[in-house]
Design a protein around this motif. Structure first.
Motif, PDB file in Angstrom:
ATOM      1  N   TYR A  14       1.032  34.782 -28.941  1.00 40.24           N
ATOM      2  CA  TYR A  14       1.771  34.736 -30.151  1.00 40.24           C
ATOM      3  C   TYR A  14       0.982  34.083 -31.200  1.00 40.24           C
ATOM      4  CZ  TYR A  14       6.382  36.619 -28.730  1.00 40.24           C
ATOM      5  OH  TYR A  14       7.320  37.658 -28.425  1.00 40.24           O
ATOM      6  N   GLN A  75       4.030  28.219 -39.295  1.00 39.70           N
ATOM      7  CA  GLN A  75       4.451  29.618 -39.196  1.00 39.70           C
ATOM      8  C   GLN A  75       5.823  30.002 -38.871  1.00 39.70           C
ATOM      9  OE1 GLN A  75       1.248  31.430 -36.975  1.00 39.70           O
ATOM     10  NE2 GLN A  75       2.561  33.467 -36.882  1.00 39.70           N
ATOM     11  N   MET A  79       7.039  30.453 -42.436  1.00 38.13           N
ATOM     12  CA  MET A  79       6.814  31.933 -42.775  1.00 38.13           C
ATOM     13  C   MET A  79       7.761  32.727 -41.839  1.00 38.13           C
ATOM     14  SD  MET A  79       3.882  31.409 -44.200  1.00 38.13           S
ATOM     15  CE  MET A  79       3.452  33.093 -44.537  1.00 38.13           C
ATOM     16  N   ARG A  80       8.870  32.071 -40.989  1.00 38.46           N
ATOM     17  CA  ARG A  80      10.023  32.604 -40.453  1.00 38.46           C
ATOM     18  C   ARG A  80       9.430  33.435 -39.247  1.00 38.46           C
ATOM     19  NH1 ARG A  80      13.213  34.642 -45.476  1.00 38.46           N
ATOM     20  NH2 ARG A  80      10.957  35.766 -45.549  1.00 38.46           N
ATOM     21  N   ASP A  81       8.500  33.076 -38.568  1.00 42.02           N
ATOM     22  CA  ASP A  81       8.223  33.902 -37.549  1.00 42.02           C
ATOM     23  C   ASP A  81       8.987  33.359 -36.250  1.00 42.02           C
ATOM     24  OD1 ASP A  81       6.723  35.462 -35.745  1.00 42.02           O
ATOM     25  OD2 ASP A  81       4.932  34.508 -35.975  1.00 42.02           O
ATOM     26  N   VAL A  82      10.508  34.163 -36.067  1.00 45.33           N
ATOM     27  CA  VAL A  82      11.337  33.295 -35.199  1.00 45.33           C
ATOM     28  C   VAL A  82      10.843  33.625 -33.703  1.00 45.33           C
ATOM     29  CG1 VAL A  82      13.915  33.916 -34.738  1.00 45.33           C
ATOM     30  CG2 VAL A  82      12.996  34.673 -36.706  1.00 45.33           C
ATOM     31  N   VAL A  83       9.900  34.610 -33.225  1.00 49.50           N
ATOM     32  CA  VAL A  83       9.649  34.483 -32.079  1.00 49.50           C
ATOM     33  C   VAL A  83       9.100  33.254 -31.321  1.00 49.50           C
ATOM     34  CG1 VAL A  83       9.582  37.100 -31.605  1.00 49.50           C
ATOM     35  CG2 VAL A  83       7.617  35.765 -32.576  1.00 49.50           C
ATOM     36  N   LEU A  84       8.319  32.454 -32.347  1.00 53.31           N
ATOM     37  CA  LEU A  84       7.626  31.232 -32.017  1.00 53.31           C
ATOM     38  C   LEU A  84       8.620  30.373 -31.335  1.00 53.31           C
ATOM     39  CD1 LEU A  84       4.811  30.852 -34.720  1.00 53.31           C
ATOM     40  CD2 LEU A  84       4.919  32.257 -32.648  1.00 53.31           C
TER      41      LEU A  84
ATOM     42  N   ALA B  90       9.191  42.127 -33.930  1.00 52.42           N
ATOM     43  CA  ALA B  90       9.751  41.409 -33.091  1.00 52.42           C
ATOM     44  C   ALA B  90      11.335  41.576 -33.809  1.00 52.42           C
ATOM     45  CB  ALA B  90       9.496  39.669 -33.601  1.00 52.42           C
ATOM     46  N   PHE B  92      15.364  39.840 -34.089  1.00 54.80           N
ATOM     47  CA  PHE B  92      16.005  38.516 -34.079  1.00 54.80           C
ATOM     48  C   PHE B  92      17.523  38.767 -34.864  1.00 54.80           C
ATOM     49  CE2 PHE B  92      15.926  36.784 -38.484  1.00 54.80           C
ATOM     50  CZ  PHE B  92      15.291  37.708 -39.045  1.00 54.80           C
ATOM     51  N   TYR B 103      11.037  42.345 -37.687  1.00 52.75           N
ATOM     52  CA  TYR B 103      10.174  42.268 -38.760  1.00 52.75           C
ATOM     53  C   TYR B 103       8.613  42.286 -38.324  1.00 52.75           C
ATOM     54  CZ  TYR B 103       9.452  37.575 -36.343  1.00 52.75           C
ATOM     55  OH  TYR B 103       9.317  36.705 -35.567  1.00 52.75           O
ATOM     56  N   ARG B 105       4.800  41.149 -37.466  1.00 54.48           N
ATOM     57  CA  ARG B 105       4.124  39.980 -37.129  1.00 54.48           C
ATOM     58  C   ARG B 105       2.766  40.144 -37.631  1.00 54.48           C
ATOM     59  NH1 ARG B 105       3.407  37.281 -32.595  1.00 54.48           N
ATOM     60  NH2 ARG B 105       3.678  35.479 -33.527  1.00 54.48           N
ATOM     61  N   ILE B 108       2.084  38.859 -41.170  1.00 51.52           N
ATOM     62  CA  ILE B 108       3.310  37.773 -41.436  1.00 51.52           C
ATOM     63  C   ILE B 108       2.668  36.634 -42.401  1.00 51.52           C
ATOM     64  CG2 ILE B 108       2.828  36.322 -39.218  1.00 51.52           C
ATOM     65  CD1 ILE B 108       5.952  36.078 -39.300  1.00 51.52           C
ATOM     66  N   GLY B 111       3.682  36.454 -46.058  1.00 48.51           N
ATOM     67  CA  GLY B 111       5.097  36.483 -45.997  1.00 48.51           C
ATOM     68  C   GLY B 111       5.715  37.532 -45.353  1.00 48.51           C
ATOM     69  N   ARG B 112       6.753  37.146 -44.730  1.00 47.75           N
ATOM     70  CA  ARG B 112       7.421  38.068 -43.728  1.00 47.75           C
ATOM     71  C   ARG B 112       8.234  39.268 -44.345  1.00 47.75           C
ATOM     72  NH1 ARG B 112      12.377  35.921 -40.176  1.00 47.75           N
ATOM     73  NH2 ARG B 112      13.507  36.643 -41.858  1.00 47.75           N
TER      74      ARG B 112
END
Lengths: 208, 487
Positions: A14, A75, A79-84, B90, B92, B103, B105, B108, B111-112
């Motif tokens: 990831y 991130q 950056m709102r990368d939820v999967v992290l 991904a 959510f 969204y 990745r 990203i 900006g998402r």
């Protein structure tokens, strides 16, 4: 009605997108350990906090706030990368899975939640499969990171109890992502103690 | 006043209240594909323009059914970077749209882009061309370059202009140090004179940082926007954009000419979405000009298939031949370095550079090996430094080498191109490694002997066995040197 969603498999790290070795071992099959979502090289860059290095009393932090951790948090949260949220699921689970106390995540203001689109602490706990209860509410949508150290220390109580909740005379564990000055945790802790909690400790992913 | 625009109704037939348009917003957004929430303008202003029909909003992600015979499924496509690889999407539970949101990745870092976020683009009246104010743009006002071309450069430059006139794809194949950037100046000037919008795109941020000031110097009276991760974006119209290929995700059907510099560099050839990004950013019939010292066979074939133009410059601008690499065996170098010892031949080479006070670059195949070697080399000279892709001080260290504050640098392939250091000597440690392809080796060799007053130098391939790629590189260099050239 829920549509059938396209399938997604985790085959790359990831953080650095290199392909992950996906070997099925007996250990994996029998012990139900979750497959890692980052490569070992990326994971080694995070620096764990040892027992002697814990800065605050009654607070357990698991990682130092070094450069790779800064990038990670940026991130994830900004950056709102939820999967992290899954990156540290094993580590968080190890610390909290046998916890008898009630787990209480630090809440987000509803306005902020809408802006971020997810509650980052809740997601961390969900990913680690740790059950939790929300007891607190944030009063104002301001963030701690936007204030100076002095402003933080002088601020009024940041939280209030949620409506219709009762605080029992038991042990509570507060969970937050990062502890920098300790103000957030202190506010939440005093509120719970005043309401009748027996003991309040805290767990954070990072120690700043 | 409200306008509803139908697709069938062309814009120009409508009365357009120009006074209602926010010029800054128009100049900024024209040709861009931008995240709504990242627009640097007031929400009211944006809404007003959406209502007037000047700004179109499109969803960030679209879902299309796959056309597989047996498994009818759905797949996502990111409307910004056009990624459709499921590995980079991904799901959510979204608190904003109260449902399961997806969204991308892949892009990203800019900006998402998610299901519930929208992208905006300008569909309103275009900016008035400068020509309406200055019917005759003064060439000398626009273009200030006093250089002189060699006959080959002159020919290539004319061929480029010709291809642009015919809207044809073109490949400029010119060896390292043949003055590629200068050859581009006349064609860019020609396009700007005709009020065309030009983009110079390259896969490397370093190249953007090097090109932007050179172009600005030659075109002092236009605003040139340099775009790369972390660049400051100004709310102005720019007729000439110099950008990394990644940044082209954020443009759509806008450029009249796209020049792809270092067209064979990583990750452009590797990441298909980057190639799509270039296609998407240009107007449908606009030409692409590829510029490289080491074109891949695919690129040559592609240009040939499209019946495009081809210019070839086998000789450096100063007329001296390219350096032919020396092979020096350095068996078990990995083991020795791991043990804390620099192999003797490598140490002698470095010491010779240090006593002669010649700046040097030492290329390593991996960061790990390089990091093991740094302390060993610092025993030879304490000021020796190392650079790699994630090094925040990369620019400063290369500048220090140029100013002779540092005697030499250890580096990964990150410095294989776009770097000019007078009198530099180059060695590759582990030239047999897979990362050193023939084109990488040619590029690295191209660092040596670039200036006219010092066209020679030393180029060594230290190896643990000779590979096909090494021979290929050497053969190519010798072939180029043997070519008859008009002088």
């Amino acid at each position: 009605m829920r549509e059938k969603l396209p399938q997604m498999t985790i085959t790359r790290c990831y953080l650095c997108a290199t392909p992950l070795p996906n070997k099925l071992t007996w250990c994996k099959l029998l012990t139900q350990t979750k497959a890692p979502v980052v490569c070992e090289k990326c994971l080694r860059k995070f620096e764990p906090v040892t027992c002697q290095q814990q800065k605050y009393k009654d607070v357990t932090a698991i990682y130092h706030y070094n450069e790779p951790m800064k990038d990670f948090l940026h991130q994830y949260k900004f950056m709102r990368d939820v999967v992290l949220s899954k990156v540290f699921r094993e580590q968080i689970s190890q610390h909290l899975k046998d916890e008898k106390a009630t787990i209480v995540p630090i809440p987000m203001h509803p306005e902020k939640l809408k802006e971020r689109t997810f509650a980052h602490i809740d997601e961390l706990l969900n990913a680690a499969n740790i059950p939790f209860t929300h007891l607190l509410e944030k009063k104002l949508p301001t963030t701690q990171s936007s204030k100076s150290k002095r402003e933080r220390e002088q601020s009024d109580q940041l939280f209030r109890l949620k409506q219709h909740v009762t605080i029992e005379k038991i042990h509570y564990v507060l969970v937050d992502d990062i502890i920098t000055t300790g103000t957030t945790i202190r506010h939440a802790k005093s509120l719970l103690l005043e309401a009748g909690a027996e003991k309040v400790t805290a767990f954070t992913l990072i120690q700043g | 006043m409200h306008f509803k625009l139908n697709k069938s109704q062309p814009l120009k037939n409508l009365y357009v209240p120009h006074h209602l348009i926010n010029d800054q917003l128009r100049d900024f957004l024209m040709g861009r594909l931008w995240l709504y929430e990242h627009l640097p303008f007031l929400k009211e202003t944006i809404h007003q323009h959406i209502k007037m029909g000047y700004i179109q909003t499109i969803p960030g992600i679209r879902m299309i059914p796959t056309t597989h015979k047996l498994f009818s499924n759905k797949k996502y496509i990111c409307n910004r970077c056009h990624n459709e690889n499921p590995e980079f999407f991904a799901h959510f539970n979204c608190a904003k749209c109260q449902q399961i949101c997806v969204y991308c990745r892949h892009c990203i870092k800019m900006g998402r882009v998610s299901n519930c976020s929208s992208l905006v683009k300008w569909i309103g009246p275009q900016r008035k061309n400068l020509s309406s104010y200055h019917p005759k743009l003064n060439r000398s006002h626009l273009f200030r370059w006093k250089g002189v071309f060699t006959p080959q450069q002159q020919k290539a430059s004319e061929e480029l202009i010709d291809s642009v006139k015919k809207n044809l794809v073109h490949l400029l194949h010119a060896v390292c140090g043949s003055g590629k950037t200068e050859i581009l100046f006349p064609v860019v000037a020609e396009c700007l004179m005709q009020h065309k919008r030009v983009c110079v795109a390259t896969p490397r941020t370093d190249v953007v940082l090097e090109l932007a000031p050179r172009f600005q110097k030659v075109f002092p009276n236009i605003f040139i926007q340099a775009l790369y991760g972390g660049a400051t974006v100004e709310k102005r119209y720019s007729p000439l954009i110099i950008a990394t290929t990644h940044q082209l995700y954020r443009f759509e059907e806008v450029f009249d000419v796209v020049i792809v510099d270092e067209a064979d560099a990583f990750p452009y050839t590797f990441d298909e979405t980057l190639q799509q990004a270039v296609e998407k950013a240009k107007k449908p019939d606009a030409p692409i000009l590829y510029v490289t010292a080491t074109p891949s066979d695919e690129l040559k074939e592609k240009v040939e298939k499209l019946k495009g133009g081809y210019s070839f410059i086998p000789r450096r601008y100063h007329g001296h031949p390219l350096l032919v690499p020396r092979y020096v065996s350095l068996f078990n170098y990995q083991k020795q370095i791991t043990k804390g010892k620099i192999p003797k031949k490598l140490r002698d080479w470095t010491s010779l550079r240090l006593t002669n006070e010649e700046p040097f670059l030492l290329f390593f195949p991996t960061i790990e090996l390089m990091e093991k070697a740094v302390p060993l080399f610092q025993k030879l000279h304490p000021a020796i430094e190392a650079v790699h892709a994630d090094d925040p001080n990369r620019k400063e260290k290369v500048a220090a080498l140029r100013e002779k504050k540092v005697p030499g640098l250890l580096t990964t392939t990150i410095l294989e191109r776009g770097v000019t250091i007078p009198k530099v000597q180059v060695a590759i440690v582990g030239a047999e490694s897979g990362i050193f392809t023939a084109s990488a080796l040619i590029q690295i060799g191209g660092r040596v002997g670039r200036s006219a007053d010092c066209p020679t130098g030393d180029l060594v391939f230290f190896h643990h066995g000779i590979t096909f790629e090494m021979d290929e590189a050497r053969k190519e260099i010798m072939m180029l040197n043997d070519m008859e050239v008009l002088m």
